[in-house]
Each structure stands twice: as C-alpha cells, then as structure tokens.
Design a protein around this motif. Structure first.
Motif, mmCIF file in Angstrom:
data_model
loop_
_atom_site.group_PDB
_atom_site.id
_atom_site.type_symbol
_atom_site.label_atom_id
_atom_site.label_comp_id
_atom_site.label_asym_id
_atom_site.label_seq_id
_atom_site.Cartn_x
_atom_site.Cartn_y
_atom_site.Cartn_z
ATOM 1 N N GLY A 15 35.985 -43.997 85.906
ATOM 2 C CA GLY A 15 36.495 -43.470 84.766
ATOM 3 C C GLY A 15 35.376 -43.530 83.526
ATOM 4 O O GLY A 15 35.600 -42.804 82.598
ATOM 5 N N ILE A 16 34.337 -44.410 83.728
ATOM 6 C CA ILE A 16 33.252 -44.380 82.903
ATOM 7 C C ILE A 16 31.911 -44.020 83.388
ATOM 8 O O ILE A 16 30.893 -44.132 83.175
ATOM 9 C CB ILE A 16 33.273 -45.957 82.531
ATOM 10 N N ALA A 26 39.701 -48.405 81.962
ATOM 11 C CA ALA A 26 38.919 -47.482 82.267
ATOM 12 C C ALA A 26 39.825 -46.301 82.435
ATOM 13 O O ALA A 26 39.371 -45.128 82.223
ATOM 14 C CB ALA A 26 38.094 -47.720 83.516
ATOM 15 N N ARG A 27 41.065 -46.335 82.680
ATOM 16 C CA ARG A 27 41.862 -45.072 82.804
ATOM 17 C C ARG A 27 42.126 -44.431 81.474
ATOM 18 O O ARG A 27 42.097 -43.208 81.665
ATOM 19 C CB ARG A 27 43.244 -45.578 83.399
ATOM 20 N N GLU A 28 42.124 -45.193 80.515
ATOM 21 C CA GLU A 28 42.333 -44.544 79.255
ATOM 22 C C GLU A 28 40.790 -43.929 78.849
ATOM 23 O O GLU A 28 40.849 -42.781 78.315
ATOM 24 C CB GLU A 28 42.390 -45.638 78.292
ATOM 25 N N ALA A 29 39.628 -44.312 79.176
ATOM 26 C CA ALA A 29 38.419 -43.608 79.100
ATOM 27 C C ALA A 29 38.176 -42.524 79.945
ATOM 28 O O ALA A 29 37.429 -41.586 79.729
ATOM 29 C CB ALA A 29 37.311 -44.564 79.209
ATOM 30 N N SER A 30 38.812 -42.220 81.305
ATOM 31 C CA SER A 30 38.506 -41.283 82.076
ATOM 32 C C SER A 30 38.670 -39.893 81.699
ATOM 33 O O SER A 30 38.091 -39.053 81.986
ATOM 34 C CB SER A 30 39.161 -41.574 83.470
ATOM 35 N N ILE A 31 39.905 -39.725 80.615
ATOM 36 C CA ILE A 31 40.196 -38.601 80.113
ATOM 37 C C ILE A 31 39.107 -37.949 79.149
ATOM 38 O O ILE A 31 38.847 -36.750 79.299
ATOM 39 C CB ILE A 31 41.578 -38.559 79.397
ATOM 40 N N TYR A 32 38.702 -38.710 78.495
ATOM 41 C CA TYR A 32 37.439 -38.310 77.778
ATOM 42 C C TYR A 32 36.248 -38.179 78.531
ATOM 43 O O TYR A 32 35.565 -37.440 78.041
ATOM 44 C CB TYR A 32 37.243 -39.635 76.620
ATOM 45 N N THR A 33 35.941 -39.065 79.435
ATOM 46 C CA THR A 33 34.790 -38.540 80.388
ATOM 47 C C THR A 33 34.888 -37.358 80.971
ATOM 48 O O THR A 33 33.812 -36.425 80.762
ATOM 49 C CB THR A 33 34.760 -39.644 81.129
ATOM 50 N N GLY A 34 35.811 -36.922 81.308
ATOM 51 C CA GLY A 34 36.173 -35.669 81.948
ATOM 52 C C GLY A 34 36.027 -34.400 81.278
ATOM 53 O O GLY A 34 35.521 -33.451 81.287
ATOM 54 N N ILE A 35 36.646 -34.499 79.791
ATOM 55 C CA ILE A 35 36.581 -33.533 79.110
ATOM 56 C C ILE A 35 35.227 -33.113 78.144
ATOM 57 O O ILE A 35 34.834 -32.289 77.962
ATOM 58 C CB ILE A 35 37.746 -33.703 77.807
ATOM 59 N N THR A 36 34.404 -34.660 78.098
ATOM 60 C CA THR A 36 33.230 -34.127 77.684
ATOM 61 C C THR A 36 32.066 -33.509 78.744
ATOM 62 O O THR A 36 31.265 -32.653 78.381
ATOM 63 C CB THR A 36 32.567 -35.660 77.157
ATOM 64 N N ILE A 37 32.384 -33.857 80.087
ATOM 65 C CA ILE A 37 31.714 -33.133 81.108
ATOM 66 C C ILE A 37 32.048 -31.624 81.130
ATOM 67 O O ILE A 37 31.292 -30.726 81.131
ATOM 68 C CB ILE A 37 31.997 -33.876 82.233
ATOM 69 N N THR A 41 48.493 -37.422 82.525
ATOM 70 C CA THR A 41 48.403 -37.985 81.391
ATOM 71 C C THR A 41 49.487 -38.874 81.123
ATOM 72 O O THR A 41 49.496 -39.663 80.378
ATOM 73 C CB THR A 41 48.563 -36.799 80.370
ATOM 74 N N SER A 42 50.506 -38.895 81.698
ATOM 75 C CA SER A 42 51.631 -40.192 81.538
ATOM 76 C C SER A 42 50.838 -41.506 82.199
ATOM 77 O O SER A 42 51.133 -42.571 81.381
ATOM 78 C CB SER A 42 52.898 -39.906 82.658
ATOM 79 N N ARG A 43 50.006 -41.513 83.026
ATOM 80 C CA ARG A 43 49.475 -42.950 83.375
ATOM 81 C C ARG A 43 48.565 -43.153 82.461
ATOM 82 O O ARG A 43 48.132 -44.620 82.148
ATOM 83 C CB ARG A 43 48.704 -42.877 84.921
ATOM 84 N N TRP A 44 47.879 -42.338 81.744
ATOM 85 C CA TRP A 44 46.806 -42.345 80.664
ATOM 86 C C TRP A 44 47.496 -42.971 79.515
ATOM 87 O O TRP A 44 47.191 -44.166 78.709
ATOM 88 C CB TRP A 44 46.069 -41.268 80.352
ATOM 89 N N ALA A 45 48.766 -42.578 79.228
ATOM 90 C CA ALA A 45 49.712 -42.942 78.032
ATOM 91 C C ALA A 45 50.105 -44.402 78.287
ATOM 92 O O ALA A 45 49.992 -45.205 77.479
ATOM 93 C CB ALA A 45 50.730 -42.092 77.889
ATOM 94 N N GLU A 46 50.161 -44.973 79.600
ATOM 95 C CA GLU A 46 50.607 -46.100 80.037
ATOM 96 C C GLU A 46 49.477 -46.917 79.750
ATOM 97 O O GLU A 46 49.666 -48.263 79.318
ATOM 98 C CB GLU A 46 51.146 -46.097 81.288
ATOM 99 N N ALA A 47 48.257 -46.469 79.977
ATOM 100 C CA ALA A 47 47.128 -47.432 79.637
ATOM 101 C C ALA A 47 46.994 -47.743 78.343
ATOM 102 O O ALA A 47 46.410 -48.901 77.869
ATOM 103 C CB ALA A 47 45.876 -46.657 80.339
#
Length: 589
Positions: free
Chosen positions: A85-86, A301-312, A330-336
């Motif tokens: 995720g990072i 790190a689950r919360e950061a993974s979304i931003y890592t992916g969209i930046t790439i 995105t539900s699991r991201w929201a849970e984080a």
C-alpha cells in the motif's frame, strides 16, 4: 528532528517533541524505523498512523521525521510489478526477507541497479516546462515510458545524456532555471494525497470497451469516467473487476487489492502473465501495476493504498495514456478510515464512519477524468476509476454505498440471486444505471448508426416489461397472458440468456467487440419484430417459438468474431424464411 512516543493504540502512535513537523510528514518510529504518517498536530504533539505492525512498541521510543509527505517514486520499473500500500516492491522484499516481511524494511520502489535504454528526445538549448518529454524508455513491449520534466521545473536545457543504458537515478539532463542549474533523473517523486496537475479537463465522450455486453451496451462507462460495483458477498464483484482488468481497451491497468482476500490477488498474479492482451498479443502483466494491501496486511496502509494507486495512474495519464484504476474494495478502505478515526477519538458519523467519509471518497473519484496533459505537445490522457463496494449484508443504504452513488456516474448493481443462478456478469439490469448515455450517444451513432442506441432502448424496455409481466405470471400463470405478452417474455428471456449472460471460460464469449454485440442484440430484436408481424397475420405462437433457427440464435454468441458478420446475415435470412413458412402453414390450415 525527533520526538518521544507517549501513547500506542494499535496503528495509532502519539508522540511529543515534534514542534517543527508538519501534518502529512512521513516519520520513522521506534528502533525498527517503522514507517508512519502524521495525521494531526496539537502544539508539539503529533498523532501518527503507522503503516506496519506496532506490537512491541511502547512509550519512550523515538520518532524521527523525514520532513517529506508520503510520496511515491514514478519512473521506469513500475509496470509488471506488485507493490504494497505504500509502494514497497513485494518481490524484492521477499527476496531479502523471505515470505514473512520484516518490519521496518526500507526498499526503494524503483530498482536502482536495473539499467534502461534511454533515448533522448529533447536537446540542449530547448526551453522546457513541466510535462515536456526529455526522452523515452521502452519499459515493456507494450508501453513506451516517457521521461518528463517534473512539476516546478522550467528553463533551458544545457545538457542531455547520449542514448544508452542508465539506472533510474542517473542524471539524464540538466536544466538552467531561475534558481540555478538542476539535474533531472529518469524518476520523480510525488505526494500521493495531492492531485497531479494538467492543462485542461474535458467531458468524457468515448466509451471504454470492456467486452462485457451488459456493460458496453446497456450501462456503458466513458474513458475518464467513474463507476461503482456494489454487491453482497459472493455476487461477483471481484469477477467483474478481473474481467475489466483483462479486457478493457485501456493502455494501462492499476489494480488495487485494498483489504480483500489474499487469494484474489493470487488469482491475478497467476492469470495475468498467461493471458494475452487482445490488442497486441502481449501478456497482460506488461501493462499492469498491482497494489496489494490485502485483509491480513496493516490497516493503516490500506488507507494509503488507494492514493498510491491513483497517483501512479495519473503519472501514466500524463504521458497521454488511457489508464483504468480498479479498487477492490472502497468499503475496506472506508473501514480503515473508521478504525483510525475511532482511535483518534473523532466525532463519529453514521454507523461509526468519520464525518468526512463522503468528501474523502469524492477526492478519490474526482481524480478521474480526460485531460490535456502538461507540456508543449497536445497529449491527451484519461484515468477511469472503478471501485467495488462491499456493503454488509448487501444493504446499499449503508453510508459507503450511498456516498459513492452520489459521486459516480455509473452504477453496476450486482445481484446475488443472479450469481446463484449462474448468470454472470451478475449485474441487475433493473437497478443499474449509466449517466454517460447522452454524452456517448454521438460516438455510438457515428460508429454504428442510430440503430445501436435504438436497440439498447428497446431491449431495456422489453426487460422492464418482463419484470411487470412476471408479477402477473406469479398470480395467474403464464397461460393467462396474451400472445403479444408471451412474445415479450420469450424475447426478454432471449436477451437475458443469449445476450447478457457470458461465459468467461469460453474464449469467444469471454470478450465481445462492439460489432459483435450490436449484431447479437439486433438478431434477437429482429426475431421479436418478425414474430409480432407473424402474430398479426394469424401465425401459431408455439410454432414461432419452436423454429429451428432459435437454437442457432442462442449459440451465436459462441461463434468466432471474424466470421460472425457472415453468420449474422445468413441467420437473419434463415429466420425470416422459417417465420414465413409458419405464416404460410397457418394460412393453409
């Protein structure tokens, strides 16, 4: 600058003595130098989310700030790779520490030893700015990687390296700026929570061909659009995401496994190297970046993974490529987010989610779009964001589903009853929708004429009619229906089984090009028109439903795409002849 830990609560660490640190700075925590990020500051007291397991960490341990926000390295070597995720490369970490990753490992995201063939494009004396291309690297057989001037750099090129093989941290050019001469490498860094700049944004006007008929024909998504795939457990969210990753006509796929099962990422890793891209015959991994932050990996790190992916994805978009970002889920991201919010003792919103849940979701989906890239040449690129949503018990009235529905323009509602009936993709045609229909209409009309959209609207009308008729059938039985209504039921069944349902294990049916989709649906609707005409002339309804060509129509989706055009014309002619024979037989009687 360093501080001292005063509190540890799972992935949340509180430290004092960090007066000069800033929110979003990356820090190193404890003797193992665990990676963390500052969430908020109160005086010299910082609340930090740690992206690794914090067991064994206690008050008194030191925290050292790097003075830099959480950033990713962008350059050659990201494709055909898998990160956490990072953006730590998992294959290289496994080579160093084995199957169980050691805490505190600091491995560069891009391999510093591998050499890439750099071909210069710019030359000394050129005036360059952010986004201008310095040179190119053939990263994979499918993708030409463009080495661009990073944001904030503008001036005259004084030196460019000759063509040859270099590592990513080798200087390939020098630019004379207002602040002095600056060396540029083949890679650049970018903070993940900040959107990358672009020159202009456009309205998405071209569809993304996924090869899935219910998506492309009934509920299309535009390149640069946003979509959500909600559904209960076992309804096929991951199956839909995998199909989109395999067959979508985009240049690059960024697949984010965010909080889902590890075996689902394993399926991707096992399948993609073997599957061939339908456009160029290359393995799909050659155009794919995988971000793996599965359910057994650290929550923060689950919360950061979304931003890592969209930046790439934005980085490849800036080269002029079409990129699809698939977030599962995105539900699991929201849970984080909820877990970290709870540990920070913030005021909870609905169902315990933080009050800023909707705005964070919007920040993610708003980074999709079709843009004119920075730079002198007229490059256009797009990022298409598709997020799976896993509502508990399939209840889409919960906050994550509702917030997502307010943001995205395409809603593919998965139905567990369809999945249990082995109807895939299990997208419910009555509850799904696409708001791109009007903007894409011009493209469909230009490619296939007005009949394409007319057929779509007619098919949707028939499916809705069938739903209403089924209520009557449940009460009084099918025999009570008129011949015209029986034909509507029969046509709707044909649309469902012969057009919407697909078999991923049959190559000819796993992927359907637009031309084949148009002819398949047109064939079913031509049967409907011809039968209605025959019924008005007194033809026997049961005889019409039993004509031999019906079986051929049902099997047509399995036909080879190359010969399907000729098969289509022959079947239409055969169908009309057989219906004419039924009419003639009724007149003789």
């Amino acid at each position: 600058m360093s501080g001292t830990i005063t509190k540890v609560s799972g992935p949340l660490v509180v430290a004092e003595g960090l007066a000069d640190a800033n929110v979003s700075d990356v820090v190193r925590v404890g003797s193992q130098h665990l990676i963390g990020e500052i969430l908020n500051m109160t005086g010299d007291r910082a609340s930090i989310q740690v992206y690794e397991e914090t067991s064994g960490l206690g008050p008194g341990a030191t925290v050292v700030t790097t003075g830099m926000p959480l950033s990713v390295e962008l350059g050659p070597g990201m494709l055909d790779n898998i990160y956490d995720g990072i953006q730590r490369p998992l294959p290289e970490m496994r080579a160093l520490s084995g199957d169980c990753i050691t805490r505190g490992m600091d491995v560069p995201a891009l391999n510093r030893e591998k050499k890439w063939e750099f071909v210069p494009v710019a030359k000394p004396g050129d005036q360059v700015g952010p986004g201008d291309v310095l040179g190119t690297v053939q990263e994979t057989t499918a993708i030409l990687h463009k080495i661009m001037v990073p944001n904030g750099v503008k001036g005259e090129i004084t030196w460019v390296v000759e063509q040859g093989e270099y590592t990513v941290d080798t200087a390939v050019a020098k630019v004379k700026t207002d602040k002095g001469e600056r060396e540029l490498q083949m890679y650049q860094r970018w903070p993940v929570r900040i959107q990358r700049p672009y020159a202009r944004k456009y309205v998405p006007a071209r569809p993304m061909n996924s090869g899935q008929r219910i998506i492309d024909t009934l509920f299309p998504i535009a390149k640069g659009g946003t979509a959500a795939v909600p559904g209960p457990f076992g309804s096929g969210k991951t199956v839909v995401q995998h199909q989109l990753a395999k067959w979508s006509d985009v240049d690059i796929v960024v697949y984010i496994g965010c909080g889902e099962r590890g075996n689902e990422m394993t399926d991707v890793l096992m399948e993609f190297p073997e599957l061939k891209d339908p456009r160029n015959g290359e393995p799909l991994m050659k155009r794919t970046v995988l971000i793996a932050n599965t359910s057994d990996m650290p929550v923060a790190a689950r919360e950061a993974s979304i931003y890592t992916g969209i930046t790439i994805a934005e980085y490849f978009r800036d080269m002029g490529y079409d990129v699809a970002v698939l977030a599962d889920s995105t539900s699991r991201w929201a849970e984080a987010l909820r877990e970290m919010s709870g540990r920070l003792e913030e005021m909870p919103g609905e169902e315990g989610y933080p009050a800023y849940l909707a705005s964070r979701l919007a920040q993610f989906y708003e980074r999709a779009g079709v843009v004119q890239c920075m730079g002198e040449d007229d490059r256009r690129g797009s990022v298409t964001a598709i997020g799976a949503v896993s509502p508990p018990g399939g209840d889409i009235s919960e906050p994550v589903s509702q917030a997502t529905m307010r943001i995205v323009k395409v809603f593919w509602a998965l139905d567990s009853s369809l999945a249990y009936a082995r109807h895939f993709p299990a997208i419910n045609w009555l509850t799904s929708y696409s708001l791109y229909i009007d903007t894409l209409r011009a493209w469909y009309t230009e490619q296939f004429g007005e009949k394409y959209m007319q057929n779509r609207e007619k098919a949707m009308h028939i499916l809705q009619e069938e739903s209403e008729l089924q209520e009557i059938v449940r009460l009084v039985g099918q025999d009570a229906l008129s011949a015209a209504d029986r034909l509507t039921m029969e046509t709707a069944k044909s649309i469902r089984e012969d057009f919407l349902q697909q078999n991923a294990f049959v190559d000819e049916d796993a992927y359907s090009a637009y031309a084949k989709q148009f002819r398949l649906l047109d064939m079913v609707l031509e049967f409907d028109v011809a039968c209605r005409d025959a019924l008005s002339k007194g033809a026997d309804m049961n005889a019409l439903f039993a004509i031999p060509v019906r079986e051929k129509i049902g099997r047509a989706k399995m036909a080879d795409a190359k010969t399907f055009g000729a098969d289509y014309d022959a079947m239409i002619a055969e169908m009309k002849q057989q219906i004419a024979e039924v009419i003639a037989g009724g007149e003789d009687e």
